[in-house]
Scaffold this motif. Structure first.
Motif, PDB file in Angstrom:
ATOM      1  N   MET A 152      21.947  68.811  25.738  1.00 55.58           N
ATOM      2  CA  MET A 152      22.313  68.220  27.010  1.00 55.58           C
ATOM      3  C   MET A 152      23.630  68.842  27.479  1.00 55.58           C
ATOM      4  SD  MET A 152      22.982  64.222  27.976  1.00 55.58           S
ATOM      5  CE  MET A 152      24.247  63.919  26.759  1.00 55.58           C
ATOM      6  N   GLN A 153      23.632  69.315  28.690  1.00 59.55           N
ATOM      7  CA  GLN A 153      24.816  69.936  29.260  1.00 59.55           C
ATOM      8  C   GLN A 153      25.502  68.925  30.171  1.00 59.55           C
ATOM      9  OE1 GLN A 153      24.080  73.304  31.806  1.00 59.55           O
ATOM     10  NE2 GLN A 153      25.844  74.355  30.983  1.00 59.55           N
ATOM     11  N   ASN A 154      26.773  68.716  29.966  1.00 60.85           N
ATOM     12  CA  ASN A 154      27.523  67.757  30.776  1.00 60.85           C
ATOM     13  C   ASN A 154      28.521  68.478  31.657  1.00 60.85           C
ATOM     14  OD1 ASN A 154      26.614  65.092  29.907  1.00 60.85           O
ATOM     15  ND2 ASN A 154      27.391  65.700  27.920  1.00 60.85           N
ATOM     16  N   ASN A 155      28.609  68.004  32.878  1.00 62.34           N
ATOM     17  CA  ASN A 155      29.588  68.517  33.819  1.00 62.34           C
ATOM     18  C   ASN A 155      30.418  67.359  34.342  1.00 62.34           C
ATOM     19  OD1 ASN A 155      27.061  70.364  34.041  1.00 62.34           O
ATOM     20  ND2 ASN A 155      28.768  71.607  34.727  1.00 62.34           N
ATOM     21  N   CYS A 156      31.651  67.646  34.717  1.00 62.23           N
ATOM     22  CA  CYS A 156      32.530  66.644  35.295  1.00 62.23           C
ATOM     23  C   CYS A 156      31.867  66.063  36.549  1.00 62.23           C
ATOM     24  CB  CYS A 156      33.876  67.272  35.652  1.00 62.23           C
ATOM     25  SG  CYS A 156      35.027  66.155  36.489  1.00 62.23           S
ATOM     26  N   VAL A 157      31.825  64.728  36.642  1.00 59.66           N
ATOM     27  CA  VAL A 157      31.189  64.102  37.799  1.00 59.66           C
ATOM     28  C   VAL A 157      32.003  64.274  39.078  1.00 59.66           C
ATOM     29  CG1 VAL A 157      29.873  62.415  36.474  1.00 59.66           C
ATOM     30  CG2 VAL A 157      32.131  61.812  37.297  1.00 59.66           C
ATOM     31  N   LYS A 158      33.280  64.627  38.953  1.00 59.59           N
ATOM     32  CA  LYS A 158      34.113  64.782  40.144  1.00 59.59           C
ATOM     33  C   LYS A 158      34.138  66.222  40.652  1.00 59.59           C
ATOM     34  CE  LYS A 158      38.541  63.690  42.139  1.00 59.59           C
ATOM     35  NZ  LYS A 158      39.884  63.188  41.930  1.00 59.59           N
ATOM     36  N   CYS A 159      34.377  67.193  39.744  1.00 56.11           N
ATOM     37  CA  CYS A 159      34.543  68.585  40.198  1.00 56.11           C
ATOM     38  C   CYS A 159      33.431  69.527  39.735  1.00 56.11           C
ATOM     39  CB  CYS A 159      35.897  69.128  39.765  1.00 56.11           C
ATOM     40  SG  CYS A 159      36.033  69.453  37.991  1.00 56.11           S
ATOM     41  N   GLY A 160      32.590  69.084  38.795  1.00 58.60           N
ATOM     42  CA  GLY A 160      31.468  69.897  38.348  1.00 58.60           C
ATOM     43  C   GLY A 160      31.759  70.859  37.213  1.00 58.60           C
ATOM     44  N   THR A 161      32.997  70.888  36.711  1.00 60.10           N
ATOM     45  CA  THR A 161      33.370  71.770  35.606  1.00 60.10           C
ATOM     46  C   THR A 161      32.553  71.454  34.357  1.00 60.10           C
ATOM     47  OG1 THR A 161      35.634  71.957  36.419  1.00 60.10           O
ATOM     48  CG2 THR A 161      35.300  72.424  34.083  1.00 60.10           C
ATOM     49  N   LEU A 162      32.137  72.487  33.641  1.00 60.58           N
ATOM     50  CA  LEU A 162      31.449  72.295  32.363  1.00 60.58           C
ATOM     51  C   LEU A 162      32.423  71.636  31.392  1.00 60.58           C
ATOM     52  CD1 LEU A 162      28.884  72.805  30.703  1.00 60.58           C
ATOM     53  CD2 LEU A 162      29.872  75.004  30.053  1.00 60.58           C
ATOM     54  N   LEU A 163      31.984  70.580  30.719  1.00 60.31           N
ATOM     55  CA  LEU A 163      32.863  69.789  29.858  1.00 60.31           C
ATOM     56  C   LEU A 163      32.857  70.263  28.415  1.00 60.31           C
ATOM     57  CD1 LEU A 163      31.879  66.247  31.169  1.00 60.31           C
ATOM     58  CD2 LEU A 163      33.925  67.557  31.754  1.00 60.31           C
ATOM     59  N   SER A 164      34.022  70.175  27.788  1.00 59.82           N
ATOM     60  CA  SER A 164      34.157  70.443  26.355  1.00 59.82           C
ATOM     61  C   SER A 164      34.063  69.120  25.603  1.00 59.82           C
ATOM     62  CB  SER A 164      35.519  71.090  26.077  1.00 59.82           C
ATOM     63  OG  SER A 164      36.556  70.144  26.283  1.00 59.82           O
ATOM     64  N   ALA A 165      34.010  69.205  24.292  1.00 62.48           N
ATOM     65  CA  ALA A 165      34.004  67.995  23.465  1.00 62.48           C
ATOM     66  C   ALA A 165      35.295  67.199  23.676  1.00 62.48           C
ATOM     67  CB  ALA A 165      33.843  68.368  21.992  1.00 62.48           C
ATOM     68  N   ASP A 166      36.427  67.873  23.883  1.00 58.28           N
ATOM     69  CA  ASP A 166      37.687  67.173  24.133  1.00 58.28           C
ATOM     70  C   ASP A 166      37.659  66.432  25.471  1.00 58.28           C
ATOM     71  OD1 ASP A 166      38.813  67.884  21.712  1.00 58.28           O
ATOM     72  OD2 ASP A 166      40.152  69.405  22.559  1.00 58.28           O
ATOM     73  N   ASP A 167      37.042  67.027  26.495  1.00 59.64           N
ATOM     74  CA  ASP A 167      36.910  66.351  27.788  1.00 59.64           C
ATOM     75  C   ASP A 167      36.130  65.044  27.615  1.00 59.64           C
ATOM     76  OD1 ASP A 167      38.087  68.395  29.520  1.00 59.64           O
ATOM     77  OD2 ASP A 167      36.238  69.538  29.260  1.00 59.64           O
ATOM     78  N   ILE A 168      35.013  65.120  26.906  1.00 61.49           N
ATOM     79  CA  ILE A 168      34.166  63.945  26.702  1.00 61.49           C
ATOM     80  C   ILE A 168      34.900  62.899  25.857  1.00 61.49           C
ATOM     81  CG2 ILE A 168      32.032  63.129  25.599  1.00 61.49           C
ATOM     82  CD1 ILE A 168      30.808  65.890  26.522  1.00 61.49           C
ATOM     83  N   GLY A 169      35.563  63.347  24.796  1.00 62.07           N
ATOM     84  CA  GLY A 169      36.324  62.419  23.956  1.00 62.07           C
ATOM     85  C   GLY A 169      37.436  61.732  24.732  1.00 62.07           C
ATOM     86  N   ALA A 170      38.145  62.482  25.564  1.00 60.23           N
ATOM     87  CA  ALA A 170      39.232  61.903  26.355  1.00 60.23           C
ATOM     88  C   ALA A 170      38.690  60.915  27.379  1.00 60.23           C
ATOM     89  CB  ALA A 170      40.036  63.008  27.043  1.00 60.23           C
ATOM     90  N   SER A 171      37.557  61.221  27.986  1.00 59.91           N
ATOM     91  CA  SER A 171      36.946  60.271  28.921  1.00 59.91           C
ATOM     92  C   SER A 171      36.614  58.968  28.207  1.00 59.91           C
ATOM     93  CB  SER A 171      35.658  60.851  29.532  1.00 59.91           C
ATOM     94  OG  SER A 171      35.933  61.857  30.470  1.00 59.91           O
ATOM     95  N   LYS A 172      36.036  59.095  27.032  1.00 61.38           N
ATOM     96  CA  LYS A 172      35.692  57.894  26.257  1.00 61.38           C
ATOM     97  C   LYS A 172      36.950  57.120  25.862  1.00 61.38           C
ATOM     98  CE  LYS A 172      31.238  59.258  24.435  1.00 61.38           C
ATOM     99  NZ  LYS A 172      30.395  59.298  23.237  1.00 61.38           N
TER     100      LYS A 172
END
Length: 68
Positions: free
Chosen positions: A1-21
């Motif tokens: 599953m590929q995740n992108n930022c819901v605001k700007c569309g940037t491809l997310l890293s594991a750190d992006d997802i962890g920080a969001s959580k």
């Protein structure tokens, strides 16, 4: 599953997802934000989010894998 930022569309890293959580809702499974958009949402610079990620990683937070 590929995740992108819901605001700007940037491809997310594991750190992006962890920080969001960590900063929004630990149970979230979608609608993640990148570090830049998280920083904007919380009124801080992206470097502050990155500093916090390193602190959380060092403290053993399971949302952030150890980098070896």
């Amino acid at each position: 599953m590929q995740n992108n930022c819901v605001k700007c569309g940037t491809l997310l890293s594991a750190d992006d997802i962890g920080a969001s959580k960590k900063l929004i809702n630990r149970g979230m499974t979608e609608n993640f934000l990148c570090i830049d958009c998280l920083a904007e949402k919380h009124g801080v610079g992206p470097e502050r989010i990155r500093e916090k990620i390193e602190e959380w990683r060092e403290s053993g937070c399971l949302l952030f894998a150890k980098v070896e």
